[in-house]
Design an enzyme around this catalytic site. Structure first.
Site, PDB file in Angstrom:
ATOM      1  N   THR B 137      15.063  20.869 -40.078  1.00 64.90           N
ATOM      2  CA  THR B 137      15.749  20.777 -38.779  1.00 64.90           C
ATOM      3  C   THR B 137      15.942  19.297 -38.489  1.00 64.90           C
ATOM      4  O   THR B 137      15.440  18.438 -39.228  1.00 64.90           O
ATOM      5  CB  THR B 137      14.908  21.407 -37.644  1.00 64.90           C
ATOM      6  OG1 THR B 137      13.793  20.535 -37.373  1.00 64.90           O
ATOM      7  CG2 THR B 137      14.407  22.790 -38.012  1.00 64.90           C
ATOM      8  N   ASP B 138      16.657  18.991 -37.415  1.00 67.12           N
ATOM      9  CA  ASP B 138      16.858  17.579 -37.080  1.00 67.12           C
ATOM     10  C   ASP B 138      15.532  16.891 -36.788  1.00 67.12           C
ATOM     11  O   ASP B 138      15.323  15.738 -37.139  1.00 67.12           O
ATOM     12  CB  ASP B 138      17.788  17.467 -35.861  1.00 67.12           C
ATOM     13  CG  ASP B 138      19.207  17.900 -36.229  1.00 67.12           C
ATOM     14  OD1 ASP B 138      19.529  17.879 -37.442  1.00 67.12           O
ATOM     15  OD2 ASP B 138      19.965  18.279 -35.323  1.00 67.12           O
ATOM     16  N   CYS B 139      14.619  17.626 -36.145  1.00 68.98           N
ATOM     17  CA  CYS B 139      13.332  17.005 -35.812  1.00 68.98           C
ATOM     18  C   CYS B 139      12.306  17.164 -36.931  1.00 68.98           C
ATOM     19  O   CYS B 139      11.379  16.371 -37.058  1.00 68.98           O
ATOM     20  CB  CYS B 139      12.803  17.553 -34.498  1.00 68.98           C
ATOM     21  SG  CYS B 139      12.892  19.336 -34.358  1.00 68.98           S
ATOM     22  N   TYR B 140      12.482  18.206 -37.745  1.00 67.22           N
ATOM     23  CA  TYR B 140      11.553  18.454 -38.851  1.00 67.22           C
ATOM     24  C   TYR B 140      12.346  18.570 -40.152  1.00 67.22           C
ATOM     25  O   TYR B 140      12.608  19.671 -40.645  1.00 67.22           O
ATOM     26  CB  TYR B 140      10.761  19.743 -38.604  1.00 67.22           C
ATOM     27  CG  TYR B 140       9.806  19.669 -37.446  1.00 67.22           C
ATOM     28  CD1 TYR B 140       8.961  18.565 -37.286  1.00 67.22           C
ATOM     29  CD2 TYR B 140       9.713  20.693 -36.519  1.00 67.22           C
ATOM     30  CE1 TYR B 140       8.066  18.494 -36.240  1.00 67.22           C
ATOM     31  CE2 TYR B 140       8.819  20.639 -35.468  1.00 67.22           C
ATOM     32  CZ  TYR B 140       8.000  19.538 -35.326  1.00 67.22           C
ATOM     33  OH  TYR B 140       7.121  19.479 -34.290  1.00 67.22           O
TER      34      TYR B 140
END
Ligand code: SF4
Ligand code: SF4
Lengths: 134, 395
Positions: B137-140
């Site tokens: 994901t964008d954060c992970y």
């Protein structure tokens, strides 16, 4: 019949093809479970032999006549005491009373001299405290 | 005798004056001195059990790698943990098998390694091979991870067992003509053996059969560390039939328990394998019972001869879900090594370790005597009925 035995080969005989003779001359099936030769050229093999009882006896006599020592497998089942949880599950599976629950303490004991190496306990012990050492 | 309170008992523990005995030791005391006198003298009775408890597992926080990762699948030594939680959290169940395990395809399967064994290896401090997948994901952003990890590397690890310490349990037998492989162990044909699985007179819920003191928040010995009863366990069935002494004659009550995995030891958390059935975890649990009054002691002084379990056929009646039993038998009979079913004498074996239970009850006794383990008053005791659960708090 089917039987597991330990064969001990003195240094003088380790080079001879015993399995070949057992199969060819005595109609025995030989399954080598473990074999090693130490630096002194002494050999040790754990074998499972199956065939007719008379063939088995003759085969054993043949091996002995050639200087091979036949040892029973008695010492080969090992009770790893620190893995044993003292549950007692093995006591009803062991056919000979080698694994027994002492009463009233309910402590489990292993009497290796009574063990016939049937290996039933290897399956029955949930914590895998029984090991077969060849 | 006048009643004692938790506060009074704890004050005596703090002062190093508490009289603590195990549930086994208290039996002859009551026989010799009577209930009244023993209740006045004894502050705490320790109970314990050490047996396979399949409904066990651990919440593991695996820590973030760099770059960070939202793990959707997690494997520990090849055993999958449920990763349907926050980014690096997973729940590893005791009976989970490696993906490659053949199960019962080669009947009976051996199940040499499973979730319970991973938990044992973790508490033994061993390195575990961790594999994780994620979709990024964008954060992970990270999608793959492979590394070795130890329990000490994890920020948190919590043993959380939704059902442990079954109050009572079936005695398993086999009426059929072939050997069967069950969670009650190997059952030989035609009543070849009878297997049972509780510690009887030492077992926690058999010593507090009506749940007068055990409940949410009860501080316990768990896997060698300190834990708590967190809830009543799954399949908690308090309305089970009971004898006159209040002791259920079938499985009945259960506990959910929780504790810090990092405190625990492989001595009391042991991966086990049931031939033809699966993998599991043996869990050591010890529960202190405060002797608040004569009644608490009467229950805690129960002996094997007064506790009965149903004999159940695991070849037919149990798998088919028929409630039939082949009669009742006492734990005194079970522990003698043989029972009689009809005209047959049948050898018995246990899956729960009685010597292990005795040792845990002794350790807990020592902890309390030394003043380092105080008793907690539960927030509510285990429900005595499942209809309109009443979260009774103790007075
Ligand atoms: S190998 Fe057989 S005889 Fe030996 S201890 Fe195990 S069950 Fe008993
Ligand atoms: S079954 Fe295994 S763990 Fe249980 S008493 Fe026997 S050897 Fe020990």
């Amino acid at each position: 019949m089917k039987k597991k035995i330990v064969l001990y080969f003195p240094p003088t005989v380790t080079e001879q093809p015993f399995t070949y003779y057992l199969i060819k001359d005595y109609n025995l099936m030989v399954n080598i479970l473990k074999a090693d030769i130490n630096p002194h050229k002494e050999g040790r093999a754990v074998v499972e032999i199956s065939g007719k009882e008379t063939d088995f006896q003759n085969g054993i006599e043949f091996l002995q006549s050639r200087g091979v020592k036949i040892l029973p497998l008695e010492q080969e089942i090992v009770w790893v005491e620190e893995r044993c949880t003292q549950c007692g599950a093995c006591s009803v599976i062991c056919p000979t009373g080698a694994l027994v629950v002492e009463r009233p303490s309910m402590h489990v004991q292993f009497y290796s001299e009574k063990c016939i190496v049937c290996e039933h306990c290897l399956q029955a012990c949930p914590s895998r405290a029984m090991e077969a050492h060849y | 005798m006048s009643k004692k309170t938790y506060e009074e008992i704890n004050a005596r523990i703090r002062a190093g004056e508490a009289v603590v005995v195990t549930a086994e030791e208290v039996i002859p005391m009551v026989r010799e001195q009577g209930l009244e006198e023993t209740a006045a003298a004894v502050d705490v009775v320790t109970t314990a059990t050490f047996g396979p408890m399949c409904s066990s597992g651990a919440f593991l926080c695996l820590g973030h790698p760099q770059p960070r990762m939202k793990m959707t699948r997690v494997f520990l030594n090849g055993v999958e943990a449920c990763a349907g939680l926050a980014a690096v959290d997973a729940y590893l169940g005791a009976t989970q098998l490696p993906q490659a395990d053949p199960g019962n395809k080669m009947y009976p399967g051996e199940f040499r390694y499973g979730g319970g064994h991973v938990i044992e290896d973790l508490v033994a401090g061993k390195e575990i091979f961790l594999e994780a997948e994620g979709y990024g994901t964008d954060c992970y952003p990270r999608k793959q991870l492979q590394k070795t990890i130890r329990l000490a590397d994890m920020p948190q690890a919590t043993l959380y067992n939704p059902r442990n310490a079954y109050q009572n349990y079936n005695v398993g037998v086999n009426l059929s003509a072939k050997t069967i492989y069950t969670y009650m162990g190997i059952l030989k044909p035609r009543l070849g053996n009878a297997n049972y699985s509780t510690a009887g007179q030492l077992s926690p819920l058999l010593n507090d059969p009506c749940y007068r003191t055990i409940g949410m928040g009860t501080k316990i010995f768990l896997g060698g560390g300190v834990g708590y009863v967190s809830w009543f366990g799954t399949q908690h069935a308090p309305e089970a039939p009971r004898g006159e002494n209040g002791v259920p004659t079938t499985s009945a009550g259960t506990l959910a328990v929780v504790g810090d995995l990092k405190q625990m030891t492989p001595r009391w958390l042991r991966g086990v394998s049931f031939m033809g059935y699966g993998a599991s975890l043996m869990v050591g649990i010890g529960i202190p019972l405060p002797i608040l009054d004569v009644e608490t002691l009467r229950y805690a002084a129960v002996s094997d001869a007064e506790i009965f379990a149903p004999i159940v056929d695991y070849s037919e009646a149990y798998p088919q879900g028929r409630g039939e039993t082949l009669g009742q038998v006492s734990y005194a009979q079970l522990k003698s090594g043989e029972i009689t079913i009809g005209d047959r004498v049948v050898p018995t074996a246990s899956f729960s370790s009685y010597p292990g239970a005795r040792e845990i009850a002794g350790i807990l006794k020592e902890w309390i005597q030394s003043g380092k383990f105080l008793l907690t008053k539960p927030v509510f005791t285990l429900p005595q009925s499942l209809t309109g659960i009443d979260y009774r708090s103790l007075v």
